[in-house]
Design an enzyme around this catalytic site. Structure first.
Site, PDB file in Angstrom:
ATOM      1  N   LYS A  22       4.666  18.353  41.671  1.00 48.61           N
ATOM      2  CA  LYS A  22       5.908  17.789  42.242  1.00 48.61           C
ATOM      3  C   LYS A  22       5.688  17.320  43.680  1.00 48.61           C
ATOM      4  CE  LYS A  22       8.922  20.576  44.229  1.00 48.61           C
ATOM      5  NZ  LYS A  22       9.591  20.507  45.516  1.00 48.61           N
ATOM      6  N   ASN A  23       5.040  18.160  44.474  1.00 49.73           N
ATOM      7  CA  ASN A  23       4.941  17.824  45.900  1.00 49.73           C
ATOM      8  C   ASN A  23       3.891  16.751  46.195  1.00 49.73           C
ATOM      9  OD1 ASN A  23       7.055  19.476  46.451  1.00 49.73           O
ATOM     10  ND2 ASN A  23       5.809  21.214  47.133  1.00 49.73           N
ATOM     11  N   CYS A 117      15.618  22.817  49.576  1.00 50.02           N
ATOM     12  CA  CYS A 117      15.967  24.229  49.455  1.00 50.02           C
ATOM     13  C   CYS A 117      16.255  24.829  50.818  1.00 50.02           C
ATOM     14  CB  CYS A 117      14.820  24.982  48.794  1.00 50.02           C
ATOM     15  SG  CYS A 117      14.740  24.700  47.020  1.00 50.02           S
ATOM     16  N   ARG A 122      13.582  24.027  58.931  1.00 45.59           N
ATOM     17  CA  ARG A 122      12.957  22.802  58.433  1.00 45.59           C
ATOM     18  C   ARG A 122      13.171  21.588  59.346  1.00 45.59           C
ATOM     19  NH1 ARG A 122      12.948  22.910  51.945  1.00 45.59           N
ATOM     20  NH2 ARG A 122      10.905  22.051  52.343  1.00 45.59           N
ATOM     21  N   ASP A 305       4.925  28.868  48.829  1.00 45.32           N
ATOM     22  CA  ASP A 305       5.635  28.586  47.574  1.00 45.32           C
ATOM     23  C   ASP A 305       5.296  29.596  46.475  1.00 45.32           C
ATOM     24  OD1 ASP A 305       6.805  26.449  48.792  1.00 45.32           O
ATOM     25  OD2 ASP A 305       5.582  24.920  47.821  1.00 45.32           O
ATOM     26  N   ARG A 397      14.643  21.779  39.661  1.00 43.90           N
ATOM     27  CA  ARG A 397      14.155  20.816  40.660  1.00 43.90           C
ATOM     28  C   ARG A 397      12.647  20.637  40.559  1.00 43.90           C
ATOM     29  NH1 ARG A 397      16.760  21.323  46.458  1.00 43.90           N
ATOM     30  NH2 ARG A 397      15.262  19.659  46.601  1.00 43.90           N
TER      31      ARG A 397
HETATM   32  N1  EPU Z   1       7.863  22.078  60.782  1.00 41.07           N
HETATM   33  C1  EPU Z   1       8.235  21.809  62.072  1.00 41.07           C
HETATM   34  N2  EPU Z   1       8.422  20.501  62.412  1.00 41.07           N
HETATM   35  C2  EPU Z   1       8.255  19.474  61.544  1.00 41.07           C
HETATM   36  C3  EPU Z   1       7.866  19.769  60.239  1.00 41.07           C
HETATM   37  C4  EPU Z   1       7.674  21.089  59.866  1.00 41.07           C
HETATM   38  O1  EPU Z   1       8.400  22.706  62.888  1.00 41.07           O
HETATM   39  O2  EPU Z   1       8.438  18.317  61.937  1.00 41.07           O
HETATM   40  C5  EPU Z   1       7.633  23.478  60.382  1.00 41.07           C
HETATM   41  C6  EPU Z   1       8.572  23.932  59.280  1.00 41.07           C
HETATM   42  O3  EPU Z   1       9.798  24.388  59.803  1.00 41.07           O
HETATM   43  C7  EPU Z   1       7.758  25.005  58.620  1.00 41.07           C
HETATM   44  C8  EPU Z   1       6.330  24.514  58.738  1.00 41.07           C
HETATM   45  O4  EPU Z   1       6.349  23.557  59.794  1.00 41.07           O
HETATM   46  O5  EPU Z   1       7.879  26.199  59.355  1.00 41.07           O
HETATM   47  C9  EPU Z   1       5.758  23.870  57.494  1.00 41.07           C
HETATM   48  O6  EPU Z   1       6.607  22.836  57.037  1.00 41.07           O
HETATM   49  P1  EPU Z   1       6.073  21.580  56.219  1.00 41.07           P
HETATM   50  O7  EPU Z   1       6.462  20.348  56.953  1.00 41.07           O
HETATM   51  O8  EPU Z   1       4.628  21.785  55.916  1.00 41.07           O
HETATM   52  O9  EPU Z   1       6.895  21.689  54.906  1.00 41.07           O
HETATM   53  P2  EPU Z   1       7.717  20.570  54.175  1.00 41.07           P
HETATM   54  O10 EPU Z   1       6.984  19.268  54.221  1.00 41.07           O
HETATM   55  O11 EPU Z   1       9.130  20.603  54.610  1.00 41.07           O
HETATM   56  C10 EPU Z   1       6.503  20.977  51.902  1.00 41.07           C
HETATM   57  C11 EPU Z   1       6.932  21.262  50.507  1.00 41.07           C
HETATM   58  C12 EPU Z   1       7.471  22.683  50.402  1.00 41.07           C
HETATM   59  C13 EPU Z   1       6.384  23.656  50.850  1.00 41.07           C
HETATM   60  C14 EPU Z   1       5.900  23.294  52.255  1.00 41.07           C
HETATM   61  C15 EPU Z   1       4.748  24.144  52.739  1.00 41.07           C
HETATM   62  C16 EPU Z   1       7.629  19.100  49.726  1.00 41.07           C
HETATM   63  C17 EPU Z   1       8.752  18.195  49.339  1.00 41.07           C
HETATM   64  N3  EPU Z   1       7.969  20.320  50.129  1.00 41.07           N
HETATM   65  O12 EPU Z   1       7.672  21.121  52.686  1.00 41.07           O
HETATM   66  O13 EPU Z   1       7.725  22.893  49.045  1.00 41.07           O
HETATM   67  O14 EPU Z   1       6.914  24.959  50.874  1.00 41.07           O
HETATM   68  O15 EPU Z   1       5.480  21.908  52.280  1.00 41.07           O
HETATM   69  O16 EPU Z   1       3.664  24.040  51.890  1.00 41.07           O
HETATM   70  O17 EPU Z   1       6.473  18.737  49.654  1.00 41.07           O
HETATM   71  C18 EPU Z   1       8.812  23.811  47.187  1.00 41.07           C
HETATM   72  O18 EPU Z   1       8.162  23.030  46.487  1.00 41.07           O
HETATM   73  O19 EPU Z   1       9.484  24.762  46.721  1.00 41.07           O
HETATM   74  C19 EPU Z   1       8.798  23.645  48.635  1.00 41.07           C
HETATM   75  C20 EPU Z   1       9.689  24.202  49.420  1.00 41.07           C
END
Ligand code: EPU
Length: 430
Positions: A22-23, A117, A122, A305, A397
């Site tokens: 998915k991701n 979620c 985030r 995850d 999802r």
């Molecule tokens: N963060 C920041 N600033 C940013 C971006 C992220 O401080 O601009 C922080 C976040 O708050 C968090 C950490 O960095 O503490 C990691 O966040 P990341 O950006 O890596 O996560 P994401 O892109 O929001 C994706 C996946 C998540 C998965 C995370 C970590 C997608 C759509 N979502 O989220 O997947 O947990 O990477 O691997 O790709 C799931 O599939 O259930 C899910 C939540």
């Protein structure tokens, strides 16, 4: 409201076919708009988040043709709007990928602030910092993020956190920027590598994906491609822990075992047998389960995850385990539900202290988010007696046919609606 009815206590045994990630699918589907030529994507998971993303793409003019459940042709030559608004985009985190995609291609993008979620704050500050470094002016107002630029010029960007989303967004915008971009402290997750491979197959010039430093040389334009999405590391890991918690024997097929190493290592540590083959992994859970300590970390560390799934399993393991969540601050909300099933777990800040119990008992529980929802289903499958799991839309999802795949492994699980169907299930599974 649909729910899962589960009669627990059976070991799960058999083989399960893992779908596309998915991701990886979310940024890849969005990035297919970066060329005016037609792109074919295969092994797309048929889950709610990808369906919503495709609908959002169509709402701005993309031509989307579903060839079958897992293959889709996308043409982005008739995009009429760079504003991705409305209730669709708001529902999923992945909608932030339109920022990098549309800014890269059209030098302007406006996207409703992403949802997803509720697992923590985030922030998207690193996305914004990266896009600004490429020369875009980025503003947040009225719930929308707007980015625009006369021209995008490559830059040297150091991420404060190795964010998956920010790495992907910056990479996509930089692909069509002038000159060279370097992203330091880049995320190394398999789905980031998959996106880079996809963009390269469209003519991009990205090197170093999968390491801390990604180097991108901008190109004038991208072209058509055919691409197969990698298998879902987290779906596979979820079934591997389902084997552990139910004392079963499951072979997850169509996986890349390398992506599962941190998961396999923890399963071995707690007493499971893990056998790796070329594109499958078998988990056998026979002897007693032992306690361990876990800290969630960016790849190649133990994935956030998979945190709820390992906690559910450690809740059934001898001794005291400690699990520390370091990525998202609000990812223990399901523990309350697990305690109602008989778990002995205390949460202090970002740490769960788990005293193993010999078994859970069935209860009426609710999925608070996607991964926690899947973990609670595992808990219910290992529990004595009947459970119902509400709010399964979260699980849908990211898991395709979750209950059907579990049924094939011998689980007594059904998707039901209403009191009557609940009674019927109770009588049937008695
Ligand atoms: N963060 C920041 N600033 C940013 C971006 C992220 O401080 O601009 C922080 C976040 O708050 C968090 C950490 O960095 O503490 C990691 O966040 P990341 O950006 O890596 O996560 P994401 O892109 O929001 C994706 C996946 C998540 C998965 C995370 C970590 C997608 C759509 N979502 O989220 O997947 O947990 O990477 O691997 O790709 C799931 O599939 O259930 C899910 C939540």
């Amino acid at each position: 409201m649909e729910q899962y009815a589960i009669n627990g206590g059976n070991p799960l045994v058999g083989e399960v076919e893992i779908g596309g990630a998915k991701n990886a699918a979310l940024p890849i589907l969005a990035a297919s708009l970066m060329t005016d030529e037609t792109v074919l994507i295969e092994n797309m998971p048929d889950v709610r988040d990808t369906a919503i993303l495709l609908d959002a793409m169509q709402s701005i003019g993309a031509h989307v043709e579903r060839l079958d459940r897992h293959s889709v042709k996308i043409n982005g030559s008739h995009i009429h709007d760079v504003v991705v608004d409305g209730s669709l985009a708001k529902k999923i985190r992945g909608s932030y990928y339109f920022l990098g995609v549309l800014l890269g291609k059209y030098k302007r993008a406006a996207v409703v602030l992403p949802g997803g979620c509720d697992i923590g704050c985030r922030s998207i500050d690193q996305h914004i910092k990266g896009l600004r470094a490429l020369g875009a002016s980025v503003k947040i107002a009225h719930g929308m993020v707007t980015a625009e630029a006369q021209r995008l010029v490559g830059s040297h960007i150091y991420l404060d956190v190795a964010s998956v989303g920010a790495t992907a967004n910056i990479m996509m915008a930089a692909v069509l920027a002038e000159g060279r971009t370097i992203i330091e402290n880049a995320a190394k997750e398999p789905h980031v590598v998959d996106l880079a491979n996809f963009l390269n197959s469209m003519g991009a010039n990205i090197k170093g994906a999968g390491t801390d430093v990604i180097r991108i040389r901008g190109v004038q334009k991208l072209h058509r491609t055919e691409y197969v999405i990698i298998p879902d590391q987290i779906e596979a890991g979820t079934f591997m822990f389902a084997a552990a918690a139910t004392r079963g024997d499951i072979t997850v097929k169509n996986v890349i075992p390398k992506h599962l190493e941190s998961i396999s290592a923890k399963l071995v540590e707690i007493g499971c047998e893990v056998r790796e083959f070329d594109d499958s992994v078998r988990v056998i859970s026979k002897g007693p389960l032992r306690h361990t300590h876990v800290k969630t970390l960016p790849y190649p560390g133990f994935p956030t995850d998979m945190q709820p799934q390992i906690v559910v399993t450690l809740g059934l393991s001898e001794g005291t385990s400690i699990v520390t969540e370091t990525i998202f601050e609000n990812r223990f909300r399901y523990v309350e539900e697990l305690v109602r099933m008989g778990a002995n777990i205390k949460v202090e800040g970002m740490t769960a202290i788990i005293d193993g119990v010999s078994c859970y008992t069935g209860a009426g529980i609710s999925a608070p988010d996607l991964r926690a929802g899947a973990a609670l289903v595992i808990a219910a499958l290992s529990a004595e007696g009947m459970s119902t799991v509400d709010d399964i839309r979260y699980i849908e999802r990211g898991y395709e046919d979750f209950h059907l795949k579990l049924q094939k492994l011998g689980a007594q699980i059904e998707k039901i609606e209403g009191e009557r169907e609940q009674q019927k299930f109770r009588l049937k599974t008695g």
